[in-house]
Design a protein around this motif. Structure first.
Motif, PDB file in Angstrom:
ATOM      1  N   LEU A 100      87.698  19.754  25.874  1.00 13.41           N
ATOM      2  CA  LEU A 100      87.596  20.946  25.026  1.00 13.41           C
ATOM      3  C   LEU A 100      87.140  20.558  23.622  1.00 13.41           C
ATOM      4  CD1 LEU A 100      87.952  24.007  24.883  1.00 13.41           C
ATOM      5  CD2 LEU A 100      90.352  23.639  24.298  1.00 13.41           C
ATOM      6  N   ASP A 101      87.647  19.449  23.143  1.00 10.91           N
ATOM      7  CA  ASP A 101      87.228  18.960  21.830  1.00 10.91           C
ATOM      8  C   ASP A 101      85.729  18.647  21.839  1.00 10.91           C
ATOM      9  OD1 ASP A 101      87.833  17.896  19.137  1.00 10.91           O
ATOM     10  OD2 ASP A 101      87.264  15.992  20.048  1.00 10.91           O
ATOM     11  N   PHE A 102      85.272  18.016  22.910  1.00  9.60           N
ATOM     12  CA  PHE A 102      83.847  17.689  23.024  1.00  9.60           C
ATOM     13  C   PHE A 102      82.981  18.947  23.046  1.00  9.60           C
ATOM     14  CE2 PHE A 102      80.180  17.435  25.861  1.00  9.60           C
ATOM     15  CZ  PHE A 102      79.401  16.496  25.196  1.00  9.60           C
ATOM     16  N   VAL A 103      83.352  19.942  23.859  1.00  7.47           N
ATOM     17  CA  VAL A 103      82.489  21.129  23.937  1.00  7.47           C
ATOM     18  C   VAL A 103      82.512  21.896  22.607  1.00  7.47           C
ATOM     19  CG1 VAL A 103      82.579  21.327  26.456  1.00  7.47           C
ATOM     20  CG2 VAL A 103      84.230  22.618  25.079  1.00  7.47           C
ATOM     21  N   ARG A 104      83.649  21.843  21.908  1.00  7.34           N
ATOM     22  CA  ARG A 104      83.719  22.523  20.609  1.00  7.34           C
ATOM     23  C   ARG A 104      82.808  21.846  19.588  1.00  7.34           C
ATOM     24  NH1 ARG A 104      88.904  23.870  20.301  1.00  7.34           N
ATOM     25  NH2 ARG A 104      88.330  26.020  20.735  1.00  7.34           N
ATOM     26  N   ARG A 105      82.867  20.521  19.550  1.00  6.83           N
ATOM     27  CA  ARG A 105      82.021  19.794  18.593  1.00  6.83           C
ATOM     28  C   ARG A 105      80.543  19.942  18.945  1.00  6.83           C
ATOM     29  NH1 ARG A 105      82.629  14.633  19.132  1.00  6.83           N
ATOM     30  NH2 ARG A 105      84.190  14.646  20.776  1.00  6.83           N
ATOM     31  N   THR A 106      80.250  19.909  20.239  1.00  5.37           N
ATOM     32  CA  THR A 106      78.849  20.003  20.661  1.00  5.37           C
ATOM     33  C   THR A 106      78.290  21.386  20.355  1.00  5.37           C
ATOM     34  OG1 THR A 106      79.299  18.390  22.394  1.00  5.37           O
ATOM     35  CG2 THR A 106      77.297  19.717  22.633  1.00  5.37           C
ATOM     36  N   ALA A 107      79.088  22.419  20.582  1.00  6.98           N
ATOM     37  CA  ALA A 107      78.633  23.790  20.336  1.00  6.98           C
ATOM     38  C   ALA A 107      78.381  24.035  18.850  1.00  6.98           C
ATOM     39  CB  ALA A 107      79.661  24.787  20.860  1.00  6.98           C
ATOM     40  N   ALA A 108      78.984  23.217  18.000  1.00 12.27           N
ATOM     41  CA  ALA A 108      78.798  23.361  16.556  1.00 12.27           C
ATOM     42  C   ALA A 108      77.516  22.673  16.079  1.00 12.27           C
ATOM     43  CB  ALA A 108      80.002  22.785  15.815  1.00 12.27           C
ATOM     44  N   ASP A 109      76.827  21.974  16.998  1.00 10.94           N
ATOM     45  CA  ASP A 109      75.583  21.283  16.650  1.00 10.94           C
ATOM     46  C   ASP A 109      74.428  22.276  16.791  1.00 10.94           C
ATOM     47  OD1 ASP A 109      73.259  19.765  16.576  1.00 10.94           O
ATOM     48  OD2 ASP A 109      74.100  18.112  17.745  1.00 10.94           O
ATOM     49  N   ALA A 110      74.132  22.959  15.696  1.00  7.57           N
ATOM     50  CA  ALA A 110      73.164  24.069  15.750  1.00  7.57           C
ATOM     51  C   ALA A 110      71.788  23.604  16.221  1.00  7.57           C
ATOM     52  CB  ALA A 110      73.065  24.725  14.374  1.00  7.57           C
ATOM     53  N   GLU A 111      71.430  22.397  15.838  1.00  6.68           N
ATOM     54  CA  GLU A 111      70.106  21.891  16.218  1.00  6.68           C
ATOM     55  C   GLU A 111      70.028  21.685  17.735  1.00  6.68           C
ATOM     56  OE1 GLU A 111      67.295  18.154  14.873  1.00  6.68           O
ATOM     57  OE2 GLU A 111      69.024  18.704  13.642  1.00  6.68           O
ATOM     58  N   LEU A 112      71.082  21.123  18.293  1.00  7.12           N
ATOM     59  CA  LEU A 112      71.111  20.916  19.747  1.00  7.12           C
ATOM     60  C   LEU A 112      71.094  22.262  20.482  1.00  7.12           C
ATOM     61  CD1 LEU A 112      71.514  18.997  22.213  1.00  7.12           C
ATOM     62  CD2 LEU A 112      73.971  19.427  21.948  1.00  7.12           C
ATOM     63  N   ILE A 113      71.904  23.190  20.030  1.00 10.22           N
ATOM     64  CA  ILE A 113      71.972  24.497  20.699  1.00 10.22           C
ATOM     65  C   ILE A 113      70.601  25.175  20.653  1.00 10.22           C
ATOM     66  CG2 ILE A 113      73.062  26.781  20.649  1.00 10.22           C
ATOM     67  CD1 ILE A 113      74.864  24.339  21.527  1.00 10.22           C
ATOM     68  N   ALA A 114      69.933  25.067  19.505  1.00  2.16           N
ATOM     69  CA  ALA A 114      68.623  25.715  19.354  1.00  2.16           C
ATOM     70  C   ALA A 114      67.549  25.029  20.203  1.00  2.16           C
ATOM     71  CB  ALA A 114      68.220  25.723  17.885  1.00  2.16           C
ATOM     72  N   SER A 115      67.814  23.802  20.658  1.00  2.00           N
ATOM     73  CA  SER A 115      66.801  23.060  21.422  1.00  2.00           C
ATOM     74  C   SER A 115      66.766  23.463  22.890  1.00  2.00           C
ATOM     75  CB  SER A 115      67.080  21.551  21.319  1.00  2.00           C
ATOM     76  OG  SER A 115      68.205  21.196  22.121  1.00  2.00           O
ATOM     77  N   LEU A 116      67.748  24.231  23.342  1.00  2.65           N
ATOM     78  CA  LEU A 116      67.779  24.605  24.764  1.00  2.65           C
ATOM     79  C   LEU A 116      66.678  25.634  25.054  1.00  2.65           C
ATOM     80  CD1 LEU A 116      69.268  24.526  27.550  1.00  2.65           C
ATOM     81  CD2 LEU A 116      70.545  26.533  26.747  1.00  2.65           C
ATOM     82  N   PRO A 117      65.781  25.350  25.995  1.00  3.15           N
ATOM     83  CA  PRO A 117      64.785  26.360  26.349  1.00  3.15           C
ATOM     84  C   PRO A 117      65.485  27.556  27.007  1.00  3.15           C
ATOM     85  CG  PRO A 117      64.260  24.199  27.330  1.00  3.15           C
ATOM     86  CD  PRO A 117      65.649  24.114  26.785  1.00  3.15           C
ATOM     87  N   LEU A 118      65.084  28.759  26.650  1.00  2.00           N
ATOM     88  CA  LEU A 118      65.677  29.970  27.232  1.00  2.00           C
ATOM     89  C   LEU A 118      64.633  30.669  28.093  1.00  2.00           C
ATOM     90  CD1 LEU A 118      67.636  31.377  24.148  1.00  2.00           C
ATOM     91  CD2 LEU A 118      68.441  29.820  25.949  1.00  2.00           C
ATOM     92  N   ASP A 119      65.077  31.204  29.214  1.00  3.90           N
ATOM     93  CA  ASP A 119      64.174  31.877  30.158  1.00  3.90           C
ATOM     94  C   ASP A 119      64.792  33.234  30.498  1.00  3.90           C
ATOM     95  OD1 ASP A 119      62.773  32.826  32.326  1.00  3.90           O
ATOM     96  OD2 ASP A 119      62.877  30.962  33.485  1.00  3.90           O
TER      97      ASP A 119
END
Ligand SMILES: [Fe+2]
Length: 183
Positions: A28-47
């Motif tokens: 849970l700590d990992f997913v919380r920290r990862t979700a706070a990485d705006a650059e990573l989240i924005a890098s996901l291609p959306l379809d």
């Protein structure tokens, strides 16, 4: 008398101790920290036609994914067998339907659920949950017009996904997927 706690470098408390299995709290700590990485989240291609995903390196050998959910998509009922996990919404809103019941792990094809075992959680950006083994759930983006993005982590890395159909209170095991099915 108070005992001073040892001071640890930030990185030591942010990941499981070397050689130990990550706990639900670690995931849970990992997913919380990862979700706070705006650059990573924005890098996901959306379809708009379907879910998209990118595999991430989870802590302690766990399996982790970034998943994009167009409006109206969902997983269907499933569990992750012997893996524990956590997921958290990074943007948009997700809904989790789950069962507050411990099901027999094997040896059944259909099961009549007792009344009152259904739970619903709405997980907005920044909200998530951890879950134990055999947690049966489905995750949905119920929005009509907005993508959702979430981060997921599982340990041990997914050995199985069991998929269920549901009619009223009857849950039926439909399929067991193993990693070799996904390749
Ligand atoms: Fe799941």
């Amino acid at each position: 008398m108070s005992v001073p706690s040892p001071s640890l470098p930030a990185s030591a408390s942010a990941s499981p101790a070397a050689g130990s299995a990550p706990t639900q709290a670690d995931l849970l700590d990992f997913v919380r920290r990862t979700a706070a990485d705006a650059e990573l989240i924005a890098s996901l291609p959306l379809d708009p036609e379907g879910r998209t995903w990118v595999r991430l390196k989870g802590p302690g050998g766990s399996e982790a994914w970034l998943i994009g959910w167009p409006p109206g998509t969902g997983t269907g009922w499933h569990d992750h067998a012997d893996s524990v996990g956590a997921f958290l919404t990074a943007s948009g809103d997700l809904t989790e339907h789950s069962l507050a019941a411990r099901l027999p792990s094997d040896g059944w094809k259909t099961l009549e659920l007792t009344e009152g075992v259904d739970r619903v959680r709405r997980l907005s950006a920044g909200q998530g949950r951890a879950f134990g083994r055999h947690h049966v759930h489905e995750v949905l983006n119920e929005s009509r017009d907005r993508h959702a993005i979430s981060v997921h982590a599982y340990y041990p890395p997914l050995p199985q996904i069991r998929r269920y159909s549901r009619t009223g209170q009857v849950l039926r095991l439909e399929q067991v997927e193993r990693p070799e099915d996904w390749q």
